[in-house]
Design an enzyme around this catalytic site. Sequence first.
Site, PDB file in Angstrom:
ATOM      1  N   GLY A  77       8.799   7.041  -2.686  1.00 26.82           N
ATOM      2  CA  GLY A  77       9.335   6.883  -1.347  1.00 26.82           C
ATOM      3  C   GLY A  77       9.486   5.422  -0.998  1.00 26.82           C
ATOM      4  CB  ILE A  78       9.174   3.698   2.276  1.00 29.92           C
ATOM      5  CG1 ILE A  78      10.247   4.507   3.019  1.00 29.92           C
ATOM      6  CG2 ILE A  78       9.153   2.258   2.784  1.00 29.92           C
ATOM      7  CD1 ILE A  78       9.960   4.695   4.499  1.00 29.92           C
ATOM      8  N   GLY A  79       7.286   3.071  -0.201  1.00 33.91           N
ATOM      9  CA  GLY A  79       6.382   2.121  -0.841  1.00 33.91           C
ATOM     10  C   GLY A  79       6.833   1.731  -2.227  1.00 33.91           C
ATOM     11  CE1 TYR A 127       3.624   9.300  10.580  1.00 33.87           C
ATOM     12  CE2 TYR A 127       5.488   9.603  12.058  1.00 33.87           C
ATOM     13  CZ  TYR A 127       4.934   9.027  10.930  1.00 33.87           C
ATOM     14  OH  TYR A 127       5.684   8.173  10.163  1.00 33.87           O
ATOM     15  CB  THR A 185      -0.942   0.030   1.213  1.00 38.67           C
ATOM     16  OG1 THR A 185      -0.186   0.085   2.422  1.00 38.67           O
ATOM     17  CG2 THR A 185      -1.838  -1.205   1.227  1.00 38.67           C
ATOM     18  N   GLY A 186       0.377   2.306  -0.604  1.00 37.93           N
ATOM     19  CA  GLY A 186       1.200   3.498  -0.754  1.00 37.93           C
ATOM     20  C   GLY A 186       2.374   3.256  -1.678  1.00 37.93           C
TER      21      GLY A 186
END
Length: 256
Positions: free
Chosen positions: A25-27, A158, A19-20
């Site tokens: 980025g990381i995804g 967060y 997901t994402g």
Amino acid sequence: MGAFEGGTRRLDGRTAVVTGGGTRGIGRAAAARLAAEGAHVFITGRREAELKEAAEAIGPSVTAVRGDITDPADLDRLYAAVRERGQGLDVLFANAGTASFVTLEETADEEFDRIFDVNVRGTFLTVQKALPLLNEGASVILNASTTAERGIHAFGAYAASKAAVRSFARTWANELVGRGIRVNAISPGPVDTNGIEELVGPEKSDAFKAQLGSGVAIGRMGRPEEIAGAVAFLASSDSSFMLGANLYVDGGENQI
């Protein structure tokens, strides 16, 4: 495909969901790494153009399905596509999340709800709706954060949401181990992604990145590919004796 240069493909024939996975980025880095390791990877995210770009960049072993993890109907469409492939699900990287800098005093109800809706409820729904598809021996990886253990100014909502994600990893590891499913969390430190600009604005991003890097023991921010390598480790049988763990990939930020 980032820093990965080949070698043994540890995930040949596996099916993965990230997901994402459309953001730079990381995804996206994780999706590329899992694909390089031999998996067919389903990526999802809210932005159609970014998803399409990511799928084209990674190659034919990626299927993009647009959707929002806070929308149960969107998750149903994602998992319907996985089910249609007919091989179940072997790796789930619940990566999608959101953040903002806002103090306790300044936090509006709407902002608190937005952060927890994505990071906590969205992660919950992502894993819950995957349960019927998860194969025996599957690996579920939750994206937590080093901030869950630190008192960073104006990052309270967060950090609390990521503490909840860390807690999920422990409980779900206990609940799913009977099916042979391993659940672990990963806690990245500061990572150089486009999310930094979204968080503080383009005009402040360079100074903020320098500040973040100076606070890391290794002397710099992480790269998305470095987090992706840890995700691939947790996804593979190389981590077969890890359950309910929290793997820090933080340049020593929370360790030294």
